[in-house]
Design a protein around this motif. Structure first.
Motif, PDB file in Angstrom:
ATOM      1  N   VAL A 112       0.818  -1.223   0.000  1.00 59.41           N
ATOM      2  CA  VAL A 112       0.000   0.000   0.000  1.00 59.41           C
ATOM      3  C   VAL A 112       0.849   1.269   0.000  1.00 59.41           C
ATOM      4  N   GLY A 113       2.175   1.103  -0.039  1.00 57.15           N
ATOM      5  CA  GLY A 113       3.045   2.279  -0.027  1.00 57.15           C
ATOM      6  C   GLY A 113       3.419   2.737   1.368  1.00 57.15           C
ATOM      7  N   LYS A 114       3.385   1.802   2.316  1.00 56.33           N
ATOM      8  CA  LYS A 114       3.662   2.162   3.712  1.00 56.33           C
ATOM      9  C   LYS A 114       5.118   2.593   3.905  1.00 56.33           C
ATOM     10  N   THR A 115       6.041   1.766   3.445  1.00 55.75           N
ATOM     11  CA  THR A 115       7.457   2.097   3.609  1.00 55.75           C
ATOM     12  C   THR A 115       7.849   3.281   2.727  1.00 55.75           C
ATOM     13  N   THR A 116       7.311   3.319   1.522  1.00 56.52           N
ATOM     14  CA  THR A 116       7.554   4.476   0.640  1.00 56.52           C
ATOM     15  C   THR A 116       7.124   5.759   1.322  1.00 56.52           C
ATOM     16  N   THR A 117       5.994   5.706   1.995  1.00 56.20           N
ATOM     17  CA  THR A 117       5.498   6.885   2.713  1.00 56.20           C
ATOM     18  C   THR A 117       6.381   7.216   3.907  1.00 56.20           C
ATOM     19  N   ALA A 118       6.795   6.198   4.660  1.00 55.58           N
ATOM     20  CA  ALA A 118       7.661   6.443   5.817  1.00 55.58           C
ATOM     21  C   ALA A 118       8.948   7.139   5.392  1.00 55.58           C
ATOM     22  N   VAL A 119       9.588   6.600   4.356  1.00 51.15           N
ATOM     23  CA  VAL A 119      10.866   7.145   3.887  1.00 51.15           C
ATOM     24  C   VAL A 119      10.698   8.563   3.358  1.00 51.15           C
ATOM     25  N   ASN A 120       9.720   8.767   2.498  1.00 46.39           N
ATOM     26  CA  ASN A 120       9.617  10.050   1.804  1.00 46.39           C
ATOM     27  C   ASN A 120       8.933  11.134   2.625  1.00 46.39           C
ATOM     28  N   LEU A 121       8.052  10.749   3.534  1.00 42.37           N
ATOM     29  CA  LEU A 121       7.511  11.735   4.464  1.00 42.37           C
ATOM     30  C   LEU A 121       8.623  12.226   5.383  1.00 42.37           C
ATOM     31  N   CYS A 122       9.436  11.297   5.890  1.00 46.39           N
ATOM     32  CA  CYS A 122      10.536  11.701   6.781  1.00 46.39           C
ATOM     33  C   CYS A 122      11.530  12.603   6.048  1.00 46.39           C
ATOM     34  N   ALA A 123      11.871  12.262   4.818  1.00 45.82           N
ATOM     35  CA  ALA A 123      12.792  13.096   4.045  1.00 45.82           C
ATOM     36  C   ALA A 123      12.205  14.486   3.820  1.00 45.82           C
ATOM     37  N   SER A 124      10.913  14.540   3.560  1.00 44.26           N
ATOM     38  CA  SER A 124      10.261  15.826   3.308  1.00 44.26           C
ATOM     39  C   SER A 124      10.153  16.664   4.577  1.00 44.26           C
ATOM     40  N   LEU A 125       9.907  16.028   5.707  1.00 45.34           N
ATOM     41  CA  LEU A 125       9.917  16.746   6.982  1.00 45.34           C
ATOM     42  C   LEU A 125      11.315  17.291   7.261  1.00 45.34           C
ATOM     43  N   ALA A 126      12.327  16.489   6.929  1.00 52.14           N
ATOM     44  CA  ALA A 126      13.707  16.895   7.201  1.00 52.14           C
ATOM     45  C   ALA A 126      14.121  18.098   6.355  1.00 52.14           C
ATOM     46  N   VAL A 127      13.722  18.128   5.081  1.00 53.48           N
ATOM     47  CA  VAL A 127      14.111  19.282   4.252  1.00 53.48           C
ATOM     48  C   VAL A 127      13.354  20.542   4.678  1.00 53.48           C
ATOM     49  N   ALA A 128      12.261  20.350   5.432  1.00 54.96           N
ATOM     50  CA  ALA A 128      11.582  21.494   6.039  1.00 54.96           C
ATOM     51  C   ALA A 128      12.232  21.862   7.372  1.00 54.96           C
ATOM     52  N   GLU A 129      13.406  21.278   7.630  1.00 51.70           N
ATOM     53  CA  GLU A 129      14.217  21.532   8.821  1.00 51.70           C
ATOM     54  C   GLU A 129      13.518  21.121  10.109  1.00 51.70           C
ATOM     55  N   LYS A 130      12.741  20.049  10.017  1.00 54.37           N
ATOM     56  CA  LYS A 130      12.177  19.405  11.194  1.00 54.37           C
ATOM     57  C   LYS A 130      13.081  18.231  11.573  1.00 54.37           C
ATOM     58  N   ARG A 131      13.565  18.239  12.794  1.00 51.29           N
ATOM     59  CA  ARG A 131      14.444  17.158  13.250  1.00 51.29           C
ATOM     60  C   ARG A 131      13.629  15.863  13.294  1.00 51.29           C
ATOM     61  N   THR A 132      14.034  14.906  12.456  1.00 57.59           N
ATOM     62  CA  THR A 132      13.201  13.728  12.228  1.00 57.59           C
ATOM     63  C   THR A 132      14.000  12.449  12.437  1.00 57.59           C
ATOM     64  N   LEU A 133      13.371  11.495  13.122  1.00 57.42           N
ATOM     65  CA  LEU A 133      13.948  10.162  13.297  1.00 57.42           C
ATOM     66  C   LEU A 133      13.016   9.153  12.639  1.00 57.42           C
ATOM     67  N   LEU A 134      13.546   8.400  11.692  1.00 63.08           N
ATOM     68  CA  LEU A 134      12.811   7.308  11.063  1.00 63.08           C
ATOM     69  C   LEU A 134      13.184   6.012  11.780  1.00 63.08           C
ATOM     70  N   VAL A 135      12.195   5.361  12.367  1.00 66.69           N
ATOM     71  CA  VAL A 135      12.413   4.095  13.078  1.00 66.69           C
ATOM     72  C   VAL A 135      11.951   2.955  12.179  1.00 66.69           C
ATOM     73  N   ASP A 136      12.883   2.127  11.768  1.00 66.91           N
ATOM     74  CA  ASP A 136      12.563   0.965  10.940  1.00 66.91           C
ATOM     75  C   ASP A 136      12.233  -0.197  11.868  1.00 66.91           C
ATOM     76  N   LEU A 137      10.954  -0.550  11.944  1.00 65.42           N
ATOM     77  CA  LEU A 137      10.516  -1.637  12.819  1.00 65.42           C
ATOM     78  C   LEU A 137      10.050  -2.845  12.003  1.00 65.42           C
ATOM     79  N   ASP A 138      10.501  -2.928  10.768  1.00 61.98           N
ATOM     80  CA  ASP A 138      10.175  -4.058   9.899  1.00 61.98           C
ATOM     81  C   ASP A 138      11.442  -4.889   9.696  1.00 61.98           C
ATOM     82  N   PRO A 139      11.412  -6.185  10.023  1.00 57.01           N
ATOM     83  CA  PRO A 139      12.613  -7.013   9.866  1.00 57.01           C
ATOM     84  C   PRO A 139      13.164  -7.052   8.441  1.00 57.01           C
ATOM     85  N   GLN A 140      12.334  -6.707   7.451  1.00 60.21           N
ATOM     86  CA  GLN A 140      12.820  -6.671   6.074  1.00 60.21           C
ATOM     87  C   GLN A 140      13.819  -5.535   5.853  1.00 60.21           C
TER      88      GLN A 140
END
Length: 252
Positions: free
Chosen positions: A14-42
């Motif tokens: 459904v685009g879950k990981t794509t959304t996690a990665v790209n939302l976090c990147a977009s928050l970061a370029v807006a200078e929001k301090r962002t931590l992406l937590v990968d909780l998927d064993p893949q």
């Protein structure tokens, strides 16, 4: 103090990981301090930002084996850190089953980190597992991606039931952050029908931004790059920047 958002849908693709990665990147370029937590064993969120574990992972941090500074890595985007994952995380579920308060391990691990970030975003496995339960217990809100295809809403009742269960017993403050329509094609009647059904069901919780089908979005993970580093001018990149602005506006 960081806003903690879990991105969850037990339906795969459904685009879950794509959304996690790209939302976090977009928050970061807006200078929001962002931590992406990968909780998927893949570990797809980790590889999607070009990070492979070279020390501890979310597994070690959850179980208290390693300190945060041994696990968290910088990404190629300023303001974006990642807590990576690999297949070792699959063993965490077996180990946690024997533990008391096993649903709270991630929450306890993330709590000291919240003062360091504006947003902590958790990418969950495509299942309603103990790892997902840990993510929902640790999160303040859950963002639900929905694919604009047949059976898009199938299984959502199970996810919403799990959210309600967590609200009753583990995390009374858990709320729906938003519902995100992914793989949207406005030319297709089906995409518009799914969008209408989602709005009928979730109301104004559905984001104005819709993530379109986009070849560049599909290509970016194979290069280990968020879409903003792979092709900043494509429609997929613009859509995730717009989503980030919606999230920021909702969480000033």
């Amino acid at each position: 103090m960081a806003k903690v958002i879990a991105i969850s849908n037990q339906k795969g693709g459904v685009g879950k990981t794509t959304t996690a990665v790209n939302l976090c990147a977009s928050l970061a370029v807006a200078e929001k301090r962002t931590l992406l937590v990968d909780l998927d064993p893949q570990g797809n969120a980790s590889s999607g930002v070009g990070v492979s574990p070279n020390g501890g992972t979310s597994y070690e941090l959850m179980l208290g084996v390693s300190a945060a500074e041994e696990c968290i890595q910088k990404s190629a985007i300023g303001f974006l850190d990642i807590l990576p994952s690999d297949r070792r995380l699959a063993g965490a579920e077996v180990e946690l089953v024997r533990e008391k308060s096993r649903e709270n391990f991630l929450k306890r691990a993330l709590e000291p980190l919240r003062q360091n970030y504006d947003f902590i975003v958790i990418d969950t496995p495509p299942s309603l597992s103990l790892l997902t339960l840990n993510a929902l217990t640790a999160a303040e809100t859950v963002l639900i991606p929905i694919q604009c295809e047949y059976y898009a809403l199938e299984g959502l009742s199970q996810l919403l039931s799990t959210v309600q269960l967590v609200q009753r017993g583990l995390n009374p403050g858990l709320r729906i952050e938003g519902v995100l329509l992914t793989m949207y094609d406005r030319r297709l009647r089906l995409s518009n029908q799914v969008a209408d059904e989602a709005i009928d069901f979730f109301g104004d919780t559905v984001y104005q931004t819709k993530i379109p089908r986009n070849v560049r979005l599909s290509e970016a993970p194979s290069f280990g790059k968020p879409i903003l580093l792979y092709d900043v001018d494509c429609v997929g990149a613009r859509s995730y920047l717009e989503l980030a602005q919606e999230v920021i506006t909702k969480n000033p």
